[in-house]
Design an enzyme around this catalytic site. Structure first.
Site, PDB file in Angstrom:
ATOM      1  N   THR A  18       0.836  -1.198   0.000  1.00 21.39           N
ATOM      2  CA  THR A  18       0.000   0.000   0.000  1.00 21.39           C
ATOM      3  C   THR A  18       0.870   1.246   0.000  1.00 21.39           C
ATOM      4  O   THR A  18       1.966   1.228   0.546  1.00 21.39           O
ATOM      5  CB  THR A  18      -0.831  -0.066   1.296  1.00 21.39           C
ATOM      6  OG1 THR A  18      -1.661  -1.219   1.231  1.00 21.39           O
ATOM      7  CG2 THR A  18      -1.677   1.172   1.507  1.00 21.39           C
ATOM      8  N   THR A  49      -0.256   1.138   6.507  1.00 17.94           N
ATOM      9  CA  THR A  49      -0.001   0.042   5.570  1.00 17.94           C
ATOM     10  C   THR A  49       0.085  -1.251   6.375  1.00 17.94           C
ATOM     11  O   THR A  49       0.451  -1.231   7.547  1.00 17.94           O
ATOM     12  CB  THR A  49       1.307   0.275   4.791  1.00 17.94           C
ATOM     13  OG1 THR A  49       1.700  -0.943   4.162  1.00 17.94           O
ATOM     14  CG2 THR A  49       2.446   0.731   5.679  1.00 17.94           C
ATOM     15  N   GLY A  50      -0.248  -2.366   5.726  1.00 10.71           N
ATOM     16  CA  GLY A  50      -0.177  -3.632   6.441  1.00 10.71           C
ATOM     17  C   GLY A  50      -1.451  -4.421   6.269  1.00 10.71           C
ATOM     18  O   GLY A  50      -2.260  -4.135   5.372  1.00 10.71           O
ATOM     19  N   GLY A  72      -4.936  -5.264   6.383  1.00  8.76           N
ATOM     20  CA  GLY A  72      -6.132  -4.469   6.627  1.00  8.76           C
ATOM     21  C   GLY A  72      -7.020  -5.036   7.716  1.00  8.76           C
ATOM     22  O   GLY A  72      -7.581  -4.286   8.537  1.00  8.76           O
TER      23      GLY A  72
HETATM   24  N1  GLY Z   1      -3.594  -2.312   4.039  1.00 12.07           N
HETATM   25  C1  GLY Z   1      -4.111  -2.647   2.792  1.00 12.07           C
HETATM   26  C2  GLY Z   1      -5.080  -3.739   2.821  1.00 12.07           C
HETATM   27  O1  GLY Z   1      -5.037  -4.624   3.695  1.00 12.07           O
HETATM   28  O2  GLY Z   1      -5.915  -3.768   1.965  1.00 12.07           O
END
Ligand code: GLY
Length: 279
Positions: free
Chosen positions: A149, A200-201, A203
């Site tokens: 991301t 980021t990571g 979700g």
């Molecule tokens: N952090 C992006 C997702 O998990 O979609």
């Protein structure tokens, strides 16, 4: 001041991570050029994230991870420190979802449009569609570890804050799955009275701890942004996930933290000094 990230991850080879670090610096400089000319924090974060969406090495826009049907389905959001926000989820055939999220914020009374509703909104506002196949890269097709991301946070000359985040989501996700990125308070948050954050990571974990809002809330008492970022990143473990975040406070101090091996990132400060890193 502008800070950008190109995603947190475990499996990236050093060369790829170094290249991502370079891509982040290009994006941070693009955002900083906007700020230098007196542009808004919103203009800056959208400019930076647009550069990252157009760079095929990142998991956003062109280069997005493919879902279980082999398609690109993207999420994005923006928020400004006066508590305006816009987001799109599960959109297809849009080259720059961050710009569509901004349109949702500026041209609708809603915050989040998903899938076909988002496409109808885009058509109604003259947003061009691209061939969905043009967003698919060989790397994504081979299901190699996507670089993550992307996001940006900025403070402009007037002291206004903004944050933006964009993603293709997780590789092989079920069609219709929506992650943290378009959810305000989870992947993105901004409040001129406290700070701005982009995450980021994984979700599913970030949503459960409402990471971005939790990070910004810690800044209200004047906590150092690096300390605040580290404290909230540590909560991801309880939700059985990994990830990272970039954070800026109302004074323009910034910080970051990640629980993965790497997170590519770059920043440019008000005096023109800059930096970047990945580990
Ligand atoms: N952090 C992006 C997702 O998990 O979609």
């Amino acid at each position: 001041v502008i800070v950008v990230h190109g995603g947190a991850g475990e499996r990236h080879a050093d060369d790829n991570a170094r290249q991502a670090q370079g891509g982040c610096l290009v994006a941070a400089r693009a955002g900083h050029a906007v700020l230098e000319k007196g542009g808004s924090a919103l203009d800056a974060v959208v400019a930076a994230v647009t550069v990252l969406e157009n760079d095929p090495q990142f998991n956003a826009g062109r280069g997005s991870a493919l879902n279980a049907d082999g398609e690109v389905e993207m999420d994005a959001s923006v928020m400004t420190g006066d508590l305006q926000a816009g987001a799109v989820a599960a959109v297809k055939g849009i080259a720059n979802p961050v710009q569509l999220a901004r349109l949702v914020m500026e041209k609708s009374k809603h915050v989040l449009f998903s899938a076909e509703g988002a496409h109808r909104f885009a058509r109604a506002h003259g947003v061009p569609f691209v061939d969905p196949a043009s967003l698919i890269t060989e790397r994504a097709r081979k299901r190699l570890a996507s670089l993550g991301t992307v996001g940006a946070v900025a403070r402009d000359k007037q002291g206004r804050l903004a944050a933006a985040t964009s993603t293709g989501g997780t590789t092989g996700k079920r069609p219709g799955r929506v992650g943290d990125t378009p959810l305000i308070g989870c992947g993105t948050y901004a409040d001129d009275e406290a700070g701005a954050c982009s995450c980021t990571g994984l979700g599913e974990a970030i949503i459960k701890v409402t990471l971005a809002r939790a990070a910004v809330d810690r800044l209200r008492s004047g906590e150092d942004p690096n300390a605040a970022a580290a404290a909230v990143a540590a909560t991801l473990a309880r939700a059985k996930g990994d990830g990272g975040l970039i954070l800026i406070d109302a004074k323009g101090r910034f910080g970051l933290a990640f629980t993965t091996k790497r997170m590519s990132r770059a920043w440019v400060s008000s005096d023109g000094s800059f930096g970047s890193g990945f580990d």
